[in-house]
Design a protein around this motif. Sequence first.
Motif, PDB file in Angstrom:
ATOM      1  N   PHE A 164       1.207   8.690   1.861  1.00  0.00           N
ATOM      2  CA  PHE A 164      -0.018   9.395   1.453  1.00  0.00           C
ATOM      3  C   PHE A 164      -0.023  10.844   1.937  1.00  0.00           C
ATOM      4  O   PHE A 164      -0.394  11.752   1.198  1.00  0.00           O
ATOM      5  CB  PHE A 164      -1.257   8.677   2.009  1.00  0.00           C
ATOM      6  N   VAL A 165       0.371  11.031   3.216  1.00  0.00           N
ATOM      7  CA  VAL A 165       0.322  12.385   3.790  1.00  0.00           C
ATOM      8  C   VAL A 165       1.301  13.292   3.049  1.00  0.00           C
ATOM      9  O   VAL A 165       0.983  14.451   2.745  1.00  0.00           O
ATOM     10  CB  VAL A 165       0.633  12.344   5.313  1.00  0.00           C
ATOM     11  N   LEU A 172       1.772   5.296  -8.101  1.00  0.00           N
ATOM     12  CA  LEU A 172       1.060   4.989  -9.346  1.00  0.00           C
ATOM     13  C   LEU A 172       0.671   6.264 -10.068  1.00  0.00           C
ATOM     14  O   LEU A 172       0.656   6.315 -11.288  1.00  0.00           O
ATOM     15  CB  LEU A 172      -0.217   4.186  -9.054  1.00  0.00           C
ATOM     16  N   THR A 220       3.064   3.767   5.138  1.00  0.00           N
ATOM     17  CA  THR A 220       1.948   3.981   4.201  1.00  0.00           C
ATOM     18  C   THR A 220       1.296   5.340   4.442  1.00  0.00           C
ATOM     19  O   THR A 220       1.071   6.111   3.497  1.00  0.00           O
ATOM     20  CB  THR A 220       0.907   2.860   4.348  1.00  0.00           C
ATOM     21  N   VAL A 221       1.024   5.629   5.733  1.00  0.00           N
ATOM     22  CA  VAL A 221       0.420   6.930   6.051  1.00  0.00           C
ATOM     23  C   VAL A 221       1.385   8.043   5.643  1.00  0.00           C
ATOM     24  O   VAL A 221       0.972   9.053   5.055  1.00  0.00           O
ATOM     25  CB  VAL A 221       0.068   7.013   7.553  1.00  0.00           C
ATOM     26  N   VAL A 260       1.134   2.914  -3.431  1.00  0.00           N
ATOM     27  CA  VAL A 260      -0.045   3.375  -4.195  1.00  0.00           C
ATOM     28  C   VAL A 260       0.144   4.798  -4.730  1.00  0.00           C
ATOM     29  O   VAL A 260      -0.097   5.051  -5.918  1.00  0.00           O
ATOM     30  CB  VAL A 260      -1.336   3.235  -3.344  1.00  0.00           C
ATOM     31  N   PRO A 274       0.816  -1.216   0.000  1.00  0.00           N
ATOM     32  CA  PRO A 274       0.000   0.000   0.000  1.00  0.00           C
ATOM     33  C   PRO A 274       0.853   1.271   0.000  1.00  0.00           C
ATOM     34  O   PRO A 274       0.439   2.305  -0.503  1.00  0.00           O
ATOM     35  CB  PRO A 274      -0.796  -0.096   1.303  1.00  0.00           C
ATOM     36  N   SER A 307      -6.724   5.379  15.719  1.00  0.00           N
ATOM     37  CA  SER A 307      -7.257   6.452  14.876  1.00  0.00           C
ATOM     38  C   SER A 307      -6.511   6.612  13.551  1.00  0.00           C
ATOM     39  O   SER A 307      -7.049   7.176  12.617  1.00  0.00           O
ATOM     40  CB  SER A 307      -7.238   7.782  15.630  1.00  0.00           C
ATOM     41  N   LEU A 308      -5.272   6.121  13.475  1.00  0.00           N
ATOM     42  CA  LEU A 308      -4.517   6.328  12.235  1.00  0.00           C
ATOM     43  C   LEU A 308      -4.510   5.113  11.322  1.00  0.00           C
ATOM     44  O   LEU A 308      -4.112   5.203  10.173  1.00  0.00           O
ATOM     45  CB  LEU A 308      -3.060   6.699  12.553  1.00  0.00           C
ATOM     46  N   GLY A 309      -4.890   3.965  11.842  1.00  0.00           N
ATOM     47  CA  GLY A 309      -4.736   2.727  11.070  1.00  0.00           C
ATOM     48  C   GLY A 309      -5.868   2.482  10.093  1.00  0.00           C
ATOM     49  O   GLY A 309      -6.650   3.367   9.768  1.00  0.00           O
ATOM     50  N   GLY A 310      -5.934   1.212   9.634  1.00  0.00           N
ATOM     51  CA  GLY A 310      -6.983   0.825   8.708  1.00  0.00           C
ATOM     52  C   GLY A 310      -8.254   0.453   9.453  1.00  0.00           C
ATOM     53  O   GLY A 310      -8.266   0.371  10.675  1.00  0.00           O
ATOM     54  N   GLY A 311      -9.325   0.245   8.711  1.00  0.00           N
ATOM     55  CA  GLY A 311     -10.593  -0.167   9.324  1.00  0.00           C
ATOM     56  C   GLY A 311     -11.297   0.992  10.005  1.00  0.00           C
ATOM     57  O   GLY A 311     -10.788   2.108  10.062  1.00  0.00           O
TER      58      GLY A 311
END
Lengths: 184, 549
Positions: B325-326, B139, B321-322, B136, B133, B205-209
């Motif tokens: 993205f951030v 891409l 991953t975070v 991503v 991830p 609060s920062l993870g998945g789900g």
Amino acid sequence: MLNRLLRASPYIVVQLAAMYLYQVAGRIDFPAAPGRIGPDFWPKSILVLLGLVCVYEIIKNLLIGETFTAAGLLEKLMKDSGEVEGEEKQRSYPLLLAGGIVLTVIYVVTISSLGFFLATVAYLALFMVIGRYRNWTVIAVSSVLGSLALVFIFMKVVYVSLPLGVEPFSAVSLWLLKVMGVHW
Amino acid sequence: MKHPGGPPGPGARGGRGGPRGGGGGGGRPAPRPAAPAGAGGGAAGMEALVHLGNGFLQVLQPMNLLVLFIGLVLGMLVAVLPGLTLVMGVVLALPFTYSMELLPAIILLTAMYVSGTYGGAFTAILFRIPGEPIDVPLLWDGYTMARKGQPAKALGWTLFSALGGGLVAVMVMVLASAPVAKFALTFSSPEYFAIIIFGLASVVSLGGGSITNAAISLMLGLLIATVGVDSIYGAERFAFGVPFLQDGIEYLLVMVGAYGLGEVFTRMEKGFAGDGTAADTDRRIKTEFPTLGEMIKLKMTFLRSSLVGIIVGIIPGAGATVASFVAYGAEGQYGKRGKELGSGIAEGIIAPQTAATSSVGGAMIPLLTMGIPGSGATAIILGAFLLHGMQPGPQVFVTSGPFVYAVFASMFLGVIGMCILGYFAIKPLVKVLELPEAVVSAFVVMFCFIGAFAARNNLSDLYVITAFGILGYLFEKFHFPIAPMVLGVILGPLAESSFMTMMVSHGNDWTVLMGRPISATVMVLAVIALVYPIQRQLREKTRRSETPQ
């Protein structure tokens, strides 16, 4: 209603388990010291919090039928990226999964009797077949050579004492170890 | 390997004997303990440099170098291989470290961690297949740049970003760790408890789900950690008279089962990819470095993303991953060409890759200085520390300074080695995409089993990891993230013992948490970490429902 029940079902299961474990925590036996909290306090606190979160989800999903859920940052980022395939797009193979789990359980149960090498050759080959792989040469070669390599690496290099099995299967393991020069 | 209770303290506890930091290279006599930087101003700084130099000497010994090389290759492979994630890869490598000295064991795992943030970039840019991830965001500009006929340039920017981001983060780690450890020495049980609570809140609060699912996963992890005989009263909790439960549930088994086996079951349900990828891995692949002028022009993007990566890395629960993205989002907001992101520009490659690699250095700071792992990979590295009888924490520079500097040195060399490897070995690395997933997964299961069995030579552990494998699958199925459960199992004993110590020391008055400046600040941050995302998303929902269709 069935959809609501399905959505709420994991939380109902966890809630029931939490209630049962709370009962069990109440029976923890320890020498109570006056003015001090006991070893049951921590797990009971966690179980209460767990129960509260589950009750919230059960009410939300089952009674109100609300689908809103606050996502963690990573979840939100991945969803917003649009690169994550939706669940509905993916085909599901529940029989493969069931086969894989059953095979894994059988491996765990039989490894002490068959010994690591024989059990692993059979497991690797069957796992690949269940996993829809059909190149028989690769299956045969990789399961046999792979198992031999694992035995060699872990028993000769990393010194892990892998199970040898019981008679007559242990004879195969012992012969292999002798050929590889592994002392056990 | 059950986590020793109590806030991280000095020296070795549990595990397999005392700390063995000498390295596999030949048992050099350990230099005297390092003084935390800042303790004596310039002298301490000089001493730190000397220790870093000694660290390089240790890592440059042939055996340690070989382990570093293997770790880098394995990290890249797991980042590329179908069906394997970075965390799974580090879990699977753990059993190989059982018979190693501590230093090569940590070198192997950290090298995998670093190179795992880079390897997936190749397949993301060349074939639009993100290995992780983390990749991503690559891409959007990396793959687009490749489609515009500049794949070599895109790979060059990735290499530059991984190298620069990695080196900056390691430098920050070297400079910041000793002062942070010194500061952490002033902590008492309320501060420790507050920091652990903050870490756990961040994971949720920062993870998945969803946040509630993450909270449930975390609490299940904390409960699993209570199984067995408790360390203060000797009372048996949730063992149900089963002998192996009385010893507690090893968190290694939880990690291997839930991350490794659970992921295999999940992918099995999706049918596995038949004969590997259909990507054209035979085509000519090369890397073209950006020019010095191009690099200087984009220095702000690079610095901004490095900073984002390090800060996100330090925050427990966030990870590469975070960070990736951030940093991409920050570039869109603050970059000069933010609006052009997605059209194949260099900034869109530099931002995520720099942040992803630099997050590793950030994540190692709380692990080494407070014994608090912030991500799946650092949790496994902590497991390796404990297995070898060493507890990272504030005392680590006093008790094992030379060892810590050797780890720093290995990360410097790891980042450089990773880039050299990435430059020369990219073609064979992407070839592994052709491996059939069913074959790879079969061997992943094997490594899971051997890893679980080898820790204690106990066959009943195989049942435990199978159970956690099925639980891991169910977690994936019902969208419960696994990371909070794993971190709950690891940090649970530490949280409980800090809490119990705090309550005993302060007359059962939990409000002491709010009466001390550091613990109060951290508790407030923990509450914000939990409440802010919920409040923000509720606001978004209200706004959406008010907007006419």
